[in-house]
Design a protein around this motif. Structure first.
Motif, short mmCIF file in Angstrom:
data_model
loop_
_atom_site.label_atom_id
_atom_site.label_comp_id
_atom_site.label_asym_id
_atom_site.label_seq_id
_atom_site.Cartn_x
_atom_site.Cartn_y
_atom_site.Cartn_z
N ASP A 231 0.83 -1.21 0.00
CA ASP A 231 0.00 0.00 0.00
C ASP A 231 0.87 1.26 0.00
OD1 ASP A 231 -2.07 -1.77 0.14
OD2 ASP A 231 -2.83 -1.12 2.09
N VAL A 232 1.99 1.22 0.74
CA VAL A 232 2.87 2.39 0.79
C VAL A 232 3.47 2.66 -0.59
CG1 VAL A 232 5.01 3.33 1.75
CG2 VAL A 232 3.41 2.09 3.23
N ALA A 233 4.05 1.64 -1.21
CA ALA A 233 4.69 1.83 -2.51
C ALA A 233 3.69 2.30 -3.55
CB ALA A 233 5.34 0.51 -2.96
N ALA A 234 2.52 1.68 -3.59
CA ALA A 234 1.51 2.06 -4.58
C ALA A 234 0.99 3.47 -4.33
CB ALA A 234 0.36 1.06 -4.56
N SER A 235 0.87 3.84 -3.08
CA SER A 235 0.37 5.18 -2.76
C SER A 235 1.34 6.25 -3.23
CB SER A 235 0.11 5.31 -1.25
OG SER A 235 -0.92 4.43 -0.83
N ILE A 236 2.64 6.03 -3.03
CA ILE A 236 3.64 6.99 -3.52
C ILE A 236 3.61 7.04 -5.05
CG2 ILE A 236 6.11 7.51 -3.66
CD1 ILE A 236 6.39 6.21 -0.88
N GLY A 237 3.56 5.87 -5.68
CA GLY A 237 3.50 5.85 -7.13
C GLY A 237 2.25 6.52 -7.67
N ASN A 238 1.11 6.28 -7.04
CA ASN A 238 -0.13 6.90 -7.47
C ASN A 238 -0.08 8.41 -7.30
OD1 ASN A 238 -2.90 6.94 -8.35
ND2 ASN A 238 -3.52 7.17 -6.22
N TYR A 239 0.54 8.87 -6.20
CA TYR A 239 0.66 10.31 -5.96
C TYR A 239 1.41 10.97 -7.12
CZ TYR A 239 1.73 14.75 -3.75
OH TYR A 239 1.84 16.09 -3.49
N LEU A 240 2.57 10.43 -7.47
CA LEU A 240 3.38 11.05 -8.52
C LEU A 240 2.70 10.92 -9.88
CD1 LEU A 240 6.92 9.85 -7.39
CD2 LEU A 240 5.90 12.10 -7.06
N ASN A 241 2.08 9.79 -10.13
CA ASN A 241 1.35 9.61 -11.38
C ASN A 241 0.22 10.63 -11.51
OD1 ASN A 241 -1.30 8.10 -12.61
ND2 ASN A 241 0.53 7.65 -13.81
#
Length: 494
Positions: A231-241
């Motif tokens: 969830d942490v990794a995906a949340s950071i990736g989603n934020y930047l995307n």
């Protein structure tokens, strides 16, 4: 993400105020539930703010029971206010900021995490287009990959900062979002651990960002940015995307600048790489610009002035700054990402550590004097931002200095002189050529100092005459034929 600028919070606060001002529409209004009641915290001013906020939050549609649970027993935390107000006396040079964060420990920690959850990180990169190294760089800076302690309850931190009032609307917006998180079952109250500023979990999301951006990667029904690495990794990736990351594009390119380059071009102007190439800008490795690179837009960035590294910043550098509005932060993330990918974590051109740095008080002085001289540097707040950089660059250009926008002690000294708050520093004497020596000898002979024949040769007799002249005039006795001595002799001879 303490410095993160959250526009959504301001929107939430504005919407809340609008809803209260307008009230329910006629004919459809339902009685509002009673706001929660609270025991005294022992601070009447805080209690007055808390009760008023709860009333307005209920009018905005928030659940009184949840508000009651979140805010009961909360008292303002003086340590939070101290941390928010604290302004560091010394602003670290950019090279210290970078070197203190791009460390062997942080790099090895990121590599270990990449080894442990590499499959998840690959899948996140595939979905959002954000490289694994960038995600790990942010993760490492924000919470040391989840190892950093979260020592505050979010509701206490946010309530304290809202009550304190300096950014009340912003933090009330965050508190509303936190309440909504609990109402929707997105996080349990005991789970709401945060930094002193109310930033949540390992990626340090503010509550409004959590609502819009946090990801339930494993579909277990929870967006757990506190404990779930996926969830942490995906949340950071989603934020930047979500903020505009461009898949496959670089973050920055280190470059060489040609001799005689106009540093005024480092003013934030976007140009195509092809245009930079036409100005003589070359890749630091000497390779030719590829055709796909030449179409990219970039701005020139000199993080340590003309003597330090030169970088072309691309679009994705600005996207990292959306996470934390700092050029230094984005540079560190990028360098960490290179290390995770097996590349060097150091720039090729060394930092000009000899140039030194200004502390916060000196930057305030620099900003104040530049404003007085007509170079608009913005508020004299001791923070070296884009307005101050542009003002420094304009001052440098007007005084035949390298217009790199970089503040040094030498620059501050020159600004002080131009502003009339410091005397012109003594000029270092320059040696004379043969014609100048002949003129000096003639003048010394006329003034009664036996310098010998005016032959342009500095012998013992001429040196002794110069020393006698300097001693008589109260000058530093050096016995050298310099432009300073010649000017003094001219003045003495009338």
């Amino acid at each position: 993400m303490e410095k993160h600028r959250m526009a959504r919070a301001l929107i939430l606060a504005a919407a809340m105020s609008l809803a209260i001002a307008c009230g329910p529409s006629a004919g459809t209004a339902q009685p509002l539930p009673d706001p929660p009641s609270f025991a005294s915290s022992g601070n009447p001013e805080f209690d007055a703010w808390r009760d008023d906020f709860a009333r307005r939050a209920v009018a905005r549609g928030r659940d009184p029971a949840v508000l009651g649970r979140l805010l009961s027993g909360v008292t303002p935390d003086e340590r939070v206010i101290e941390l928010d107000r604290r302004q560091p006396e010394f602003v670290a040079p950019v090279w210290d900021y970078v070197n203190n964060r791009v460390t062997d420990n942080r790099i090895s920690g990121g590599r270990a995490l990449k080894s442990a959850i590499g499959g998840t990180l690959d899948a996140v990169e595939q979905r959002y287009g954000v490289p694994t190294g960038i995600i790990l760089g942010i993760w490492g800076l924000e919470s040391n990959y989840g190892e950093a302690a979260l020592n505050w309850n979010a509701q206490t931190a946010l309530s304290t900062l809202a009550y304190e009032g300096r950014r009340r609307a912003q933090f009330e917006g965050y508190l509303l979002a936190l309440t909504e998180m609990v109402e929707r079952g997105l996080a349990d109250q005991p789970q709401l651990r945060s930094s002193w500023a109310g930033a949540l979990g390992q990626p340090q999301f503010m509550p409004d960002v959590y609502l819009t951006t946090a990801v339930d990667w494993d579909n277990d029904g929870h967006r757990d940015i506190w404990n779930n690495r996926g969830d942490v990794a995906a949340s950071i990736g989603n934020y930047l995307n979500d903020r505009g990351w461009r898949r496959g594009e670089p973050v920055f390119t280190e470059v060489n600048l040609p001799s005689g380059f106009n540093y005024g071009h480092a003013d934030g102007t976007q140009r195509s790489v092809a245009s930079w190439a036409d100005l003589g800008v070359r890749r630091i490795d000497g390779a030719e610009w590829r055709s796909d690179e030449r179409t990219l837009q970039a701005q020139l960035f000199l993080p340590a002035g003309a003597e330090g590294p030169a970088l072309l910043l691309h679009h994705n550098f600005a996207v990292i700054r959306r996470y934390n509005n700092s050029d230094r932060y984005a540079l560190v993330v990028s360098l960490l990402a290179r290390a995770f990918d097996g590349q060097s974590s150091r720039l090729v051109r060394p930092w000009p550590t000899h140039a030194g740095s200004l502390n916060r008080d000196q930057i305030v002085e620099l900003q104040t004097l530049l404003n007085q001289l007509g170079y608009a540097s913005g508020e004299a707040d001791g923070l070296f931002g884009s307005n101050t950089r542009r003002a420094v660059s304009r001052f440098q250009a007007d005084h035949d200095l390298a217009a790199d926008g970089f503040p040094t002690q030498a620059l501050l000294d020159q600004v002080r002189v131009r502003a009339g708050v410091a005397p012109e520093p003594p000029r270092e004497p320059r040696g004379l050529g043969a014609s100048g020596v002949r003129e000096l000898q003639r003048l010394l002979n006329r003034l009664g100092y036996s310098a010998g024949s005016a032959d342009g040769v500095i012998g013992t007799r001429t040196r002794n005459a110069i020393r006698a002249f300097e001693r008589a005039r109260g000058m530093e006795v050096r016995g050298r034929a310099t432009d300073v001595v010649l000017e003094a002799a001219r003045a003495a001879a009338g």
